[in-house]
Design an enzyme around this catalytic site. Structure first.
Site, PDB file in Angstrom:
ATOM      1  N   LYS B  84      68.700  36.428   6.416  1.00 10.70           N
ATOM      2  CA  LYS B  84      68.632  35.462   7.522  1.00 10.70           C
ATOM      3  C   LYS B  84      69.764  35.749   8.513  1.00 10.70           C
ATOM      4  CE  LYS B  84      68.325  30.401   8.206  1.00 10.70           C
ATOM      5  NZ  LYS B  84      68.490  29.096   7.530  1.00 10.70           N
ATOM      6  N   SER B 159      64.796  25.919   8.720  1.00  8.56           N
ATOM      7  CA  SER B 159      65.123  26.915   9.706  1.00  8.56           C
ATOM      8  C   SER B 159      64.883  28.356   9.283  1.00  8.56           C
ATOM      9  CB  SER B 159      66.597  26.760  10.081  1.00  8.56           C
ATOM     10  OG  SER B 159      67.426  27.092   8.973  1.00  8.56           O
ATOM     11  N   SER B 183      66.266  24.129   4.478  1.00  6.24           N
ATOM     12  CA  SER B 183      65.883  25.339   5.232  1.00  6.24           C
ATOM     13  C   SER B 183      65.463  26.528   4.388  1.00  6.24           C
ATOM     14  CB  SER B 183      67.020  25.763   6.158  1.00  6.24           C
ATOM     15  OG  SER B 183      67.141  24.849   7.224  1.00  6.24           O
TER      16      SER B 183
END
Ligand SMILES: [Zn+2]
Lengths: 505, 501
Positions: B84, B159, B183
């Site tokens: 990420k 997210s 997330s």
């Protein structure tokens, strides 16, 4: 702005107002590494060479607390008779400024590590030395910011500058802030108390070995809070004077702020709550940021650090290992050196105690050590506007000069010239003596020649001496000293010339 | 099975690692297969912000060379992984999905990335995310949304939508996510994958660009429980660079995943995390999973956590407060975007213009909320109260864990919604995390794993397992048992049903 014409002379101000002071002193701890990372802390390194992701506040970086900094802070707290918290946290102080890599400062807010202490300071008064107890509210830790240099522009401030440069070497250096409670009741002694407090604090730091406390390098910085109390009218509004970076300035800042505020009040004005900047050159301050609308720092507990919870056994261990505090030490020295309170106060005020002590350790006679540090060397320090400790002269050098005086190679006058050379950076004692040709003329032949010359030039004096007026020999000695440019031992010249004339005392 | 002959991109990480270690396939081949897949589908999925193909192939070569020398390889050596874009990686742009960090190349590796490298894993690139991890759909990325491989018109969660979508699109067998309020777990739920938020302090946050420091936690994303466990054990463990990192042995998550057993375990159903607001299809699959667990020998009990009702409110005070401070450093002074530096603006104006241009609307919204909540005079009523709620939620968990070994709930109230559907309704968006937020507030651990497709829309449904702090192994014990039973009934992992792209 004509602040000057609004001021009231200090003595007059003292007849109507009572000063209330508060001092905030920042001390840079002398740890080898920064507060939250392993970067070096050496002063004077090229800009931005002692930095890493943590002290640059790069995204993702995280602080790790330097244990030595905590230990130093606890030791300071103990030396200042504080209570040591059993559990406390860091907080973030949020505000935007380019010298702060994260745009917040990691500090302590409502949970300081040390609280409720005191420090006794001694000030000289007409009635002799007086001890004043300064109460300490808190001692807490925080990280230093980077250093900004503004190029161009008229004010030397960020506004109006063409550009500004930031050096983050200083960012993250551990700082402690020592905040006093309000100091009241000192009256006209307020400036001296403020100075003595900072000097005492500095000596405590030195004794603890936690900081090199060099004010000119910014490792000890003082902010002076001051308001005037008009008897019957209550406490006035306080101002905060920043940039007070020498002991002398601390005294002058209090002095001049009293004069300024008295002027404002006498003129029917209102003292504004503001930050003022002290100027070393004029000894006065100018108005800075107004604090009428208090800045909101949005403090909250720093979530990237865990609480500090010093165990009682650790604190007691540190307490047991504390060195002699300066006040106790001074009492000891006073008796060892056989000096009175006034003489000691002179040494303390001059910042000369440790210097005299180390000179004695280097072999100098105690009286001679005191004479040099509070005489000639103090005169030079004052002339240069620096602290005594910052003069480029060492205890070893004083010991060397003293041993040369003892064996007759130097006299007092020559010794002063030697120090003049050493202070001018001409080299070590013997180098200065050699280069300046300062050795006492001890060669009897050269002296006798000079004496004969002087005797021949002043036959009338010779007659007087021969007729028993021995005190007239002074004229001949003077002439010989002049010829030898002062490099002769006067007593020896006198003995030689009397011998020459066959006169005995 | 010879893996070389099979479709490399559809293999579990555990199988790839074994094959690479046995020399049946090279890491370079595996890496190339995934890079080819990314090249083929990522234009449509947009899971990646950066593909570091060259560096990936180099690492793969190093692993292959190392294997030939007979050196011992790690449990995931040579296996590709995506990270990420909120974790720093030396020399590779790290944007956090924001314009304000465009072009910033960190000079250091986050601890998670260091550990991936130390484990000889092959990093394929950086995945898309909501800007600074603020969002539940990845629509708030400044670089455009990520699409859900189950239906490209739908969101992949957020997210960490990029890390989840990359798994579901077979672009990578493993990825790293971060979880501040869900997330990792909510994207796992809506993409039919597995995601774990480890115990707070279990995985180092050093190099994780902070959203809310007291809530953030990086964790593993995978297509199976065992793969997640293998990755978990690579990245977890004490790190002296993170003061909040726990200095204790990592629970043996791999052993737990291999064992997969719920017999005699007490599983608590959290009353407050069910019912109203949850789609019928989600509840149906969840209830079936509960029955399945009972059938496997678990004892199911109902527990109540009354303060969970206040979790969302507390979360939306604590998170913005910390974020407003964490994001202050993005001021255009030292790195990233700088706007207005033409000599006519003051330093404050340049800071302001840079932040105005660099941050998206959701980020600004939360910075303003947080700035307000921390303001003097409001602190006690907002931040202070929220911290009290946090304590009460922790107590609720403690009480619940007296009655149950693990707790379960649906991971998210709904299946994947359409891109654009909730982007203008922040409150509706925030409600996506209603079931995942309590765990972040209390600091314990949780997993989401797929339990089937909703009969209403044919989209994946996730089940959340929650365990006490440092009992992360329980997640895997229960998760593996449930996954195994479900796989037996379907004949394959749910992810095999994802439509061809
Ligand atoms: Zn550093």
């Amino acid at each position: 702005m004509s602040n000057a014409q609004l001021t009231v002379p200090f003595d007059e101000a003292m007849t109507r107002y009572e000063p209330i002071i508060g001092l905030e002193v920042h001390v840079e701890l002398g740890t080898n590494s920064k507060m939250f990372c392993s970067c070096a802390t050496a002063f004077g390194a090229p800009p931005n060479t002692q930095v890493c992701p943590v002290c640059l506040g790069l995204p993702g970086s995280m602080p790790v607390l330097n244990k030595v900094a905590v230990e130093s802070t606890i030791r300071i707290g103990l030396a200042l008779n504080c209570e040591i918290a059993t559990w406390c946290r860091f907080a973030r102080k949020n505000y935007f400024y380019p010298d702060m890599p994260k745009d917040y400062q990691v500090s302590q807010y409502d949970e300081p590590l040390c609280t409720n202490g005191w420090l006794d300071v001694t000030v000289a008064t007409d009635d002799g030395p007086q001890v004043v107890r300064v109460e300490i509210e808190r001692v807490h830790m925080e990280e230093d910011t980077g250093k900004l240099t503004h190029a161009g522009g008229a004010t030397g401030r960020i506004h109006g500058a063409d550009y500004s440069l930031v050096d983050y070497n200083r960012a993250g250096i551990p700082l402690i802030e020592i905040v006093t409670k309000t100091v009241i009741g000192t009256g006209p002694l307020a400036p001296a108390v403020a100075r003595a407090y900072v000097a005492e604090l500095r000596d405590v730091m030195r004794a603890l070995g936690v900081s090199d406390v060099r004010m000119e390098e910014g490792s000890l910085r003082c902010d002076v809070n001051l308001s005037l109390n008009e008897p019957g009218a209550g406490w006035g509004t306080r101002s905060e004077t920043k940039n007070v970076n020498s002991l002398r300035s601390v005294e002058r800042a209090v002095h001049s702020e009293i004069e300024r505020q008295a002027g404002v009040l006498d003129g029917g004005g209102r003292v504004i709550q503001e930050t003022r900047h002290f100027h070393e050159d004029t000894g006065r301050s100018t108005s800075g940021r107004s604090k009428e609308q208090a800045e909101d720092y949005r403090y909250f507990p720093e979530p990237d650090l865990v609480p500090i919870a010093p165990t009682r056994s650790w604190v007691e261990e540190l307490r047991a290992e504390l060195p002699e505090v300066p006040s106790v030490k001074r009492a000891r020295l006073q008796s060892t050196w056989g000096i009175n309170e006034f003489e000691l106060a002179t040494l303390v005020n001059a910042g000369a105690v440790e210097l005299v002590e180390s000179s004695i350790a280097a072999g100098v006679d105690p009286a001679a050590a005191r004479k040099w540090w509070t005489g000639e060397l103090l005169r030079v320090a004052n002339e240069r506007g620096v602290e005594l400790a910052d003069l480029p002269v060492t205890a070893t050098q004083i010991a060397r000069v003293e041993s040369l005086i003892a064996d007759g190679s130097l006299n007092d006058k020559l010794a002063r010239q030697v120090f003049e050379g050493v202070l001018a950076g001409e080299g070590d004692v013997d180098v200065v003596i050699a280069q300046r040709g300062l050795a006492v003329v001890s060669d009897d032949g050269a002296l006798l020649a000079a004496i004969d010359e002087a005797l021949a030039a002043q036959p009338d004096v010779v007659e007087k001496i021969k007729s028993g007026k021995i005190q007239a020999a002074g004229a001949i000695v003077g002439a010989v000293m002049k010829t030898t440019k002062g490099q002769a031992d006067a007593a020896k010249v006198r003995a030689l010339l009397l011998d020459r004339l066959g006169v005995s005392e | 099975m010879t893996v070389a002959a099979a479709d490399l991109i559809r293999q579990p990480a555990s199988v790839l690692a074994a094959a690479i270690s046995a020399g049946e396939v090279s890491s370079v081949e595996v890496t190339k297969a995934h890079l080819a897949r990314i090249a083929e589908v990522d234009e449509r999925v947009h899971a990646f912000l950066q593909v570091t193909a060259e560096a990936a192939l180099e690492s793969a070569q190093v692993v292959d060379a190392k294997r030939k020398t007979g050196a011992k390889l790690g449990s995931l050596a040579g296996v590709p992984i995506a990270v990420k874009d909120v974790l720093t990686m030396r020399g590779v742009p790290t944007t956090c999905g924001s314009k304000i960090l465009e072009g910033w190349c960190p000079p250091y590796d986050s601890t998670v990335v260091s550990r991936l490298r130390a484990a000889d894993m092959v990093i394929l690139g950086k995945t898309n995310m909501d800007e600074f991890a603020m969002g539940s759909s990845t629509e708030h990325s400044a670089y455009g949304p990520t699409h859900n491989p189950w239906d490209l018109a739908r969101i992949p969660g957020g997210s960490g939508g990029g890390s989840a979508a990359a798994l579901a699109a077979f672009e990578t067998p493993l990825s790293i996510g971060t979880d501040t309020g869900g997330s990792i777990r909510q994207p796992a739920a809506v993409t039919g994958t597995v995601g774990v938020k480890p115990t707070y302090g279990g995985v180092s946050r050093y190099g994780l660009v902070a959203l809310a420091s007291s809530l953030d936690q990086a964790g593993p994303c995978a297509r199976s429980v065992l793969d997640a466990a293998l990755l978990h054990s690579v990245i977890a463990g004490h790190d002296p660079r993170d003061s909040t990192s726990i200095n204790a042995p990592v629970p043996d998550v791999v052993a737990a995943a291999n064992r997969g057993d719920v017999r005699g375990l007490r599983i608590g159903l959290v009353k407050e995390l069910s019912g109203e607001g949850y789609q019928a299809g989600v509840l149906q699959r969840f209830n079936e999973a509960v029955e399945l667990l009972q059938g496997l020998g678990a004892e199911v009990v109902e527990v109540s956590c009354p303060h969970f009702d206040y979790a969302l409110g507390a979360y939306y005070l604590i998170l913005p407060s910390e974020a407003s401070s964490n994001l202050a450093r993005f001021d255009g002074m030292r790195y990233g975007l700088r706007v207005g530096d033409d000599g006519s603006n003051s330093v404050e104006q340049v800071m302001s213009l840079s932040r105005e241009a660099g941050f998206g609307a959701e980020v600004k919204r939360r910075i303003m909320l947080g700035t307000y909540a921390l303001s003097s005079g409001y602190y006690d009523a907002y931040y202070g109260q929220a911290q009290k709620v946090r304590t009460l939620i922790t107590r609720d968990f403690n009480a619940a864990f007296e009655k149950a070994d693990v707790l379960i709930s649906p991971t998210a109230p709904t299946t994947a919604f359409k891109i654009g559907e909730k982007v203008d309704d922040p409150l509706a968006m925030y409600l996506n995390d209603i079931a995942t937020i309590p765990v972040n507030l209390a600091g314990n651990c949780a997993m989401s794993l797929p339990v089937g497709l909703s009969p209403a829309d044919g989209l994946p449904v996730g089940l959340q397992i929650m365990a006490p702090p440092m009992a992360d192994d329980r997640l895997y014990l229960v998760g593996a048992a449930l996954e195994s039973a479900l796989t037996d009934s379907w004949g394959h992992l749910l992810i095999e049903e994802v439509p061809d792209l």
